[in-house]
Design an enzyme around this catalytic site. Structure first.
Site, short mmCIF file in Angstrom:
data_model
loop_
_atom_site.label_atom_id
_atom_site.label_comp_id
_atom_site.label_asym_id
_atom_site.label_seq_id
_atom_site.Cartn_x
_atom_site.Cartn_y
_atom_site.Cartn_z
CB ALA A 51 -1.06 0.06 1.28
CB SER A 95 6.97 1.23 -1.08
OG SER A 95 7.11 0.10 -0.14
CB ALA A 149 -6.72 -9.19 -1.16
CG HIS A 200 -4.13 -12.05 -0.75
ND1 HIS A 200 -4.43 -12.62 0.54
CD2 HIS A 200 -3.66 -10.90 -0.24
CE1 HIS A 200 -4.77 -11.70 1.46
NE2 HIS A 200 -4.26 -10.75 1.04
CG ASP A 201 -0.13 -8.31 0.35
OD1 ASP A 201 -1.13 -9.03 0.60
OD2 ASP A 201 0.23 -7.16 0.30
CB THR A 202 -1.56 -12.23 3.22
OG1 THR A 202 -1.80 -10.97 3.74
CG2 THR A 202 -1.54 -13.11 4.47
CB THR A 236 0.13 -1.63 6.02
OG1 THR A 236 1.22 -1.06 5.27
CG2 THR A 236 -0.90 -0.70 6.14
#
Length: 484
Positions: A12, A14, A80, A238-240, A261
């Site tokens: 969110a 960078s 996401a 999805h980054d997670t 974040t």
């Protein structure tokens, strides 16, 4: 030289283009390009500049091409729930809303007039957050009814960026499940939910699993970045999902916290846990890589301290705020997941007002505010751990903290002490590492997720925190449970 892959990891605030090398069961990464990302505020609305993100990806690829090295593949991950609407010419048709936009503040109740909360959870297993794609699209179509006719396709943000890279359309599974529109039992888009929104299921492309080879760079991209024959692979976009791949666990008695974040805290499960108890605790069942389900909860996370740092005009580094927190005698606590902290106009004022309203001594200094945030997050981790044990009947003795937030040794220590679990911190670049590991597995360079985790454990410094007893722990825990 070893096998080289590239990861594009965008959060969110960078984004990064990262090069990896795998050689002799050792894994290393190097940042090629870093760029900013931020929510653009126009009047009272919040948007993403997705064209800016793609232009920065191309800049990163150009920088890499100047090294003379050849990557075998590239994979993209982002946050996401946010989406891009495409017209009949397959161009972006509308501005891309950011999930912190306030237009969905009251939308869940509108949806519940069409279908019960319990029925949605039974279908999707997804926790109820006001910014889920289900509610965003409902409001978007309600405000712009012509979307039903003039939108040809819905893509999630990483899938849109993949489309610009290789010209192929799909939605990757881990991201699809976060929308609260994907039926996790039937493994397909849920037509009843799509009917409520007013978008036909044919507007959603096929869902592909992590590790799918989508194609190769388009001729236009090849010419611009001077790279040939690079496969575009969908990791867990999805980054997670990618971050969880990187958890360097050697057994299964662990919970993870993907700390940035947001703090995403959960377990890996072979099956969704969609019980009434899981619903009451608002746990989510998101798709994971290699047949796993990520049973987790969103916690507001380091967004709280990021906003404080910004409001203090970046006078203090994060490390300096940690030092000030350690020196503070403040006893104030907040509930990090109270919706008032999602996107307040002034986070510092919001925390002070909350403490005043709950009858606490109001934190007055930057150190007081920072201590309040870090202790509250650690207590939130304890609460989620208790709930995870209850809904899963799983023995959880260890907590792996991965991502940028794993560098906060003070918070790691508080987590160990309040949860009374061993805490392992690292790797820091968890999302990019998980992204890259999926690529290597797809390319046949690594044989399994278990092997990938062993390589990560051997390649990065993983710090262990052994829990200690805190004299004030029970008193703070009791006060925390009473907070609204």
């Amino acid at each position: 030289m070893g096998d080289i892959c590239l990861a594009v990891d965008i959060g969110a605030s960078s984004g990064r283009v990262i090069k990896s090398t795998l050689m002799n069961d050792k894994f290393s990464i190097e940042e090629i390009h870093r760029f900013s990302n931020r929510i653009n505020r126009e009047e009272d609305r919040c948007f993403w500049d997705v064209e800016h993100l793609f232009s920065e990806i191309l800049i990163g690829l150009k920088k890499f091409s100047k090294t003379g090295l050849k990557p075998e593949s590239i994979g993209i991950d982002t946050w996401a729930v946010d989406y891009v609407l495409m017209n009949n010419k397959m161009n972006r048709a509308y501005p891309v809303y950011a999930y912190r936009d306030s237009r969905t503040d009251e939308t869940m109740d509108k949806i519940f007039t069409h279908i019960s909360k319990e029925r949605i959870y039974e279908k999707t297993g997804i926790q109820f957050l006001q910014f889920n794609t289900l509610y965003q699209l409902y409001e978007h179509v309600k405000t712009n009814p012509e979307i039903k006719d003039n939108v040809n396709m819905v893509l999630m943000i990483p899938d849109y960026l993949n489309y610009l890279l290789c010209g192929e359309t799909s939605i990757e599974y881990t991201n699809a499940t976060t929308t609260q529109m994907y039926n996790i039992g039937d493994m397909k888009w849920d037509e009843e939910l799509l009917d409520i929104i007013g978008i036909d299921k044919d507007k959603f492309p096929q869902v592909v699993q992590p590790g799918t080879v989508l194609g190769s760079l388009t001729n236009e991209v090849k010419d611009e970045v001077n790279l040939e024959d690079v496969k575009v692979i969908a990791p867990a976009t999805h980054d997670t999902g990618s971050a969880v791949v990187s958890v360097p666990a050697v057994d299964d008695d662990f919970a993870y916290i993907s700390s940035g974040t947001w703090s995403l805290m959960g377990i890996e499960s072979d099956n969704p846990i969609c019980t009434n108890k899981a619903l009451s605790y608002n746990f989510t069942n998101e798709g994971g890589a290699y047949g796993k389900v990520r049973v987790l909860k969103n916690i507001m996370g380091l967004w709280l301290i990021q906003e404080v740092k910004r409001l203090l005009n970046d006078k203090y580094s994060f490390g300096e705020l940690v030092i000030l927190a350690k020196e503070s005698n403040s006893t104030a606590l907040i509930n990090p997941n109270n919706s008032r902290f999602l996107n307040p106009s002034d986070m510092i004022d919001e925390i002070k007002t909350y403490c005043e309203e709950t009858g606490q001594t109001v934190p007055s200094t930057p150190g007081d505010i920072a201590k309040c945030i870090f202790e509250s997050l650690a207590l939130q981790y304890k609460q989620v751990l208790i709930e995870l044990r209850e809904i899963s009947n799983k023995t959880i003795n260890k907590i792996h903290i991965v991502g940028g937030g794993s560098q906060n040794r003070y918070l790691n220590r508080l987590c160990a002490d309040y949860t009374q679990c061993e805490v392992y911190s690292g790797p820091i670049e968890a999302t990019a590492i998980g992204n890259l590991m999926v690529q290597y597995i797809t390319l046949g360079k690594i044989q399994s997720l278990a092997e990938a985790r062993k390589i990560i454990n051997a390649s990065f410094n993983i710090e262990k925190f052994v829990p200690a007893k805190l004299e004030s722990a029970e008193e703070k825990w009791s006060r925390f449970l009473e907070l609204p």
